[in-house]
Design an enzyme around this catalytic site. Sequence first.
Site, short mmCIF file in Angstrom:
data_model
loop_
_atom_site.label_atom_id
_atom_site.label_comp_id
_atom_site.label_asym_id
_atom_site.label_seq_id
_atom_site.Cartn_x
_atom_site.Cartn_y
_atom_site.Cartn_z
CB SER A 167 -9.05 6.56 7.25
OG SER A 167 -7.80 5.88 7.28
CE1 TYR A 181 -8.38 10.19 11.36
CE2 TYR A 181 -7.25 8.19 10.66
CZ TYR A 181 -7.98 9.33 10.36
OH TYR A 181 -8.30 9.60 9.06
#
Length: 288
Positions: A167, A181
């Site tokens: 990400s 996360y």
Amino acid sequence: MTVAARVIDRLVNPPRVADPDTLRRAVAGKTVLVTGASYGVGEATTRAVAAAGATVLGVARSADRLDDLVAAITAGGGRAVAHPTDLTNEAAVSALTKRIADEHGPLDVVVSNAGKSIRRSLHHQYDRAHDFQRTIDINYLGPIRLLLGVLPAMRAHGGGHIISISSVGVRVPPGPQWGAYQASKGAFDIWLRSVAPELHADGVDVTTIYLALVHTRMSEPTPFLRKLPGLSADEAADVVAKAIIERPRTIEPWWAWPAEVTTVALAGPVDWAARLWYRYAIERKHRP
């Protein structure tokens, strides 16, 4: 796609390649393993790579979804094998890697895509320590277990390619509510970057793709993300195709590097902006 949409796409998203012939030259006759293959980017990547002539090993927890995917690929003349596995289960991953070694030999490409996203404010985390365990298990420990099992054969063979679907959040300041996360994705990113030179010495390339927003079922529960520009799963699979074809060290949106530099050079203002944004978001949420 309109001109405005194309401009936004180039500004926001990483570059990609949508050329089936070029992908075919890169993967035809090779064995490619894709984790998280039953949904989203993993499913789209599995379909694209199989259509290009690779034998695809699909790994996911959803056995029914994997079976349907493999059946569809096989019906279309492709080659795919379902390996339903929970990557958070150490014994299951050990059994999987042994089966892969016995049935398929050294892998040519591993697309480490399986992941879990959690967005939750601190005051909702006090009684949810298991959220951290879940994200660590699937985003960090799971892919490491898998790679520790398949890398010895790849290194001994003297070739292969590891692709990590990460990400862009790993490259920018940590955002409020995304700590579990981002921390788990960042942990795997650091580990993979640390072993990449050792792998390269044995002929195994490593590519990390820092995706921005992809509109999949993982992003769907967050309402404001639905309004932001992002990639479809198929478009994200084209980013993976670019990685397979070109084998770069990283693929990211053009703005990731400037954002990273800004984070270090302007740490104070960036932190102040995050506080201001969060305060505004909370006040707006509770505004009558």
